[in-house]
Write an enzyme that holds these catalytic residues in place. Structure first.
Site, PDB file in Angstrom:
ATOM      1  N   PHE A  99       0.690  -1.234   0.013  1.00  0.00           N
ATOM      2  CA  PHE A  99      -0.089   0.048   0.016  1.00  0.00           C
ATOM      3  C   PHE A  99       0.828   1.260  -0.095  1.00  0.00           C
ATOM      4  O   PHE A  99       0.556   2.272   0.704  1.00  0.00           O
ATOM      5  CB  PHE A  99      -0.924  -0.174   1.205  1.00  0.00           C
ATOM      6  CG  PHE A  99      -2.037  -0.931   1.178  1.00  0.00           C
ATOM      7  CD1 PHE A  99      -2.475  -1.746   0.223  1.00  0.00           C
ATOM      8  CD2 PHE A  99      -2.913  -1.020   2.395  1.00  0.00           C
ATOM      9  CE1 PHE A  99      -3.349  -2.449   0.028  1.00  0.00           C
ATOM     10  CE2 PHE A  99      -3.879  -1.947   2.492  1.00  0.00           C
ATOM     11  CZ  PHE A  99      -4.258  -2.679   1.016  1.00  0.00           C
ATOM     12  N   SER A 136      -5.240  -7.568   0.792  1.00  0.00           N
ATOM     13  CA  SER A 136      -4.019  -7.506   0.333  1.00  0.00           C
ATOM     14  C   SER A 136      -3.151  -8.397   1.357  1.00  0.00           C
ATOM     15  O   SER A 136      -3.316  -8.525   2.615  1.00  0.00           O
ATOM     16  CB  SER A 136      -3.459  -6.362   0.419  1.00  0.00           C
ATOM     17  OG  SER A 136      -2.005  -6.129   0.114  1.00  0.00           O
ATOM     18  N   ASN A 139      -8.358 -10.932  -5.026  1.00  0.00           N
ATOM     19  CA  ASN A 139      -7.063 -10.194  -5.123  1.00  0.00           C
ATOM     20  C   ASN A 139      -5.982 -11.194  -5.390  1.00  0.00           C
ATOM     21  O   ASN A 139      -6.253 -12.341  -6.001  1.00  0.00           O
ATOM     22  CB  ASN A 139      -7.003  -9.813  -3.541  1.00  0.00           C
ATOM     23  CG  ASN A 139      -6.036  -8.399  -3.479  1.00  0.00           C
ATOM     24  OD1 ASN A 139      -4.915  -8.514  -3.943  1.00  0.00           O
ATOM     25  ND2 ASN A 139      -6.275  -7.682  -2.580  1.00  0.00           N
ATOM     26  N   TYR A 146      -5.558  -6.588 -14.730  1.00  0.00           N
ATOM     27  CA  TYR A 146      -4.384  -6.067 -14.292  1.00  0.00           C
ATOM     28  C   TYR A 146      -3.071  -6.702 -14.952  1.00  0.00           C
ATOM     29  O   TYR A 146      -2.499  -5.951 -15.748  1.00  0.00           O
ATOM     30  CB  TYR A 146      -4.311  -6.001 -12.741  1.00  0.00           C
ATOM     31  CG  TYR A 146      -3.170  -5.316 -12.070  1.00  0.00           C
ATOM     32  CD1 TYR A 146      -1.829  -5.931 -12.188  1.00  0.00           C
ATOM     33  CD2 TYR A 146      -3.266  -3.994 -11.504  1.00  0.00           C
ATOM     34  CE1 TYR A 146      -0.740  -5.268 -11.684  1.00  0.00           C
ATOM     35  CE2 TYR A 146      -2.074  -3.446 -10.952  1.00  0.00           C
ATOM     36  CZ  TYR A 146      -0.861  -4.056 -11.022  1.00  0.00           C
ATOM     37  OH  TYR A 146       0.249  -3.566 -10.625  1.00  0.00           O
TER      38      TYR A 146
END
EC number: 1.3.5.2
Length: 345
Positions: free
Chosen positions: A118, A178, A249, A321
């Site tokens: 992050f 995450s 994720n 992604y």
């Protein structure tokens, strides 16, 4: 134009450190958006409207969070044909993330491993960047907690970020999955998730009253869940009337990449190796929530057929992604066209 040039650009970018290449690409996209050169990137992607969460998406293929953590390249990314864009994850305060190196390519597996942690410039700068963008399509803003915030106080970070981003978001994603922030995935536990979502829904309603609009909430979950965990998450989503769920994720599993260079690096694995695990979570989650909680499917999409497989598993929308990094903007159009063919078949 950019789609046809991307294979050449990728060859050069893949000779660079993965994170350096990432930053260079973002800077170029940001500059293109700011200077009006984004039209040179513009991709011909057909409209394929779909209404989810009460929002009408130009097409069902979006950009997943993580590529543009600070919302600094929204206009450049918008030119590439995405039906929606999600930026972040952002935290209340700026933080550097984990030490470098922290991003690794596994080209033999068409995968990435990252342990970014992050890294971002904080929610105040994030909001300024979002406000400066000219893009008026569907924009998801993805929020998380600071690394030094105790997990017992995580809700405070999410509530603070929700309040700051709410006026500027089409929807807000709650990232609790995450693997690169210590103990974050504990928030997927039944009791922890119940308390967090209760607080967020209460805040959402108060913000809706204040701003005169209800901004949907989406929860982003991990692929590393057993059947009981998926059921508990589904039950909690339904109980709190969460508007959407993003599945999934990155994974901690290395089963599909054993023996490859960088396979033993810590962090979350994305790309082709997560495709099946992600689809399995989507299928199980859809069996729990049906159409009451739309699923945004992400994980290992490298072709139009992959995108269709996500929808067949139960997703209403998809996000790209790692496949986008490996294949470039051509993948967006390919996925949209494949989904459109499926709907007209």
């Amino acid at each position: 134009m950019f789609s046809s040039l991307y294979p050449l650009a990728r060859a050069s970018l893949f000779k660079m450190d993965a994170e350096d290449a990432h930053h260079l690409t973002l800077r170029a996209l940001g500059a293109a958006g700011r200077t009006g050169l984004a039209c040179a990137l513009s991709a011909r992607v057909p409209d394929a409207p779909r209404t989810v969460m009460g929002l009408t998406f130009r097409n069902p293929v979006g950009l997943a969070a993580g590529l543009d953590k600070d919302g600094a390249a929204i206009d450049g990314l918008a030119a590439l044909g995405f039906g929606f864009i999600e930026v972040g994850t952002v935290t209340p305060r700026a933080q550097p993330g984990n030490p470098r190196p922290r991003m690794f390519r596994l080209p033999q597996a068409e995968a990435l491993i990252n342990r970014m942690g992050f890294n971002n410039h904080g929610v105040d700068q994030f909001v300024k960047n979002v406000q400066a963008a000219r893009y008026r399509g569907i924009l998801g803003l993805n929020i998380g907690k600071n690394a030094d915030t105790p997990i017992e106080r995580a809700a405070e970070d999410y509530l603070y970020c929700l309040e700051r981003v709410y006026p500027f978001a089409s929807y807000v994603t709650i990232n609790i999955s995450s693997p690169n922030t210590k103990n974050l995935r504990q928030l997927q536990g039944a009791g922890e998730l119940d308390a967090l979502l209760a607080a967020l829904k209460d805040k959402q309603q108060r913000l809706a009253d204040l701003h005169g609009k209800l901004v949907p909430l989406a929860l982003k979950i991990a692929p590393d869940l057993d059947d009981e965990q998926v059921k508990e998450i589904g039950d909690t989503l339904l109980r709190h009337k969460i508007e959407a769920v993003i599945a999934t994720n990155t994974t901690l599993s290395r089963a599909a990449v054993q023996g490859l260079p960088h396979a033993d690096e810590a962090g979350g694995l994305s790309g082709r190796p997560v495709f099946d695990a992600s689809n399995e979570v989507i299928r199980k989650l859809h069996a729990e929530v049906g159409s009451e909680v739309p699923i945004i499917g992400v994980g290992g999409i490298f072709s139009g057929e992959d995108a269709r497989a996500k929808l067949a598993a139960g997703a209403a929308l998809v996000q790209l992604y790692t496949g986008f990094i490996y294949r470039g903007p051509a993948l967006v159009s390919e996925c949209v066209k494949a989904i459109a063919r499926e709907r007209t078949a």
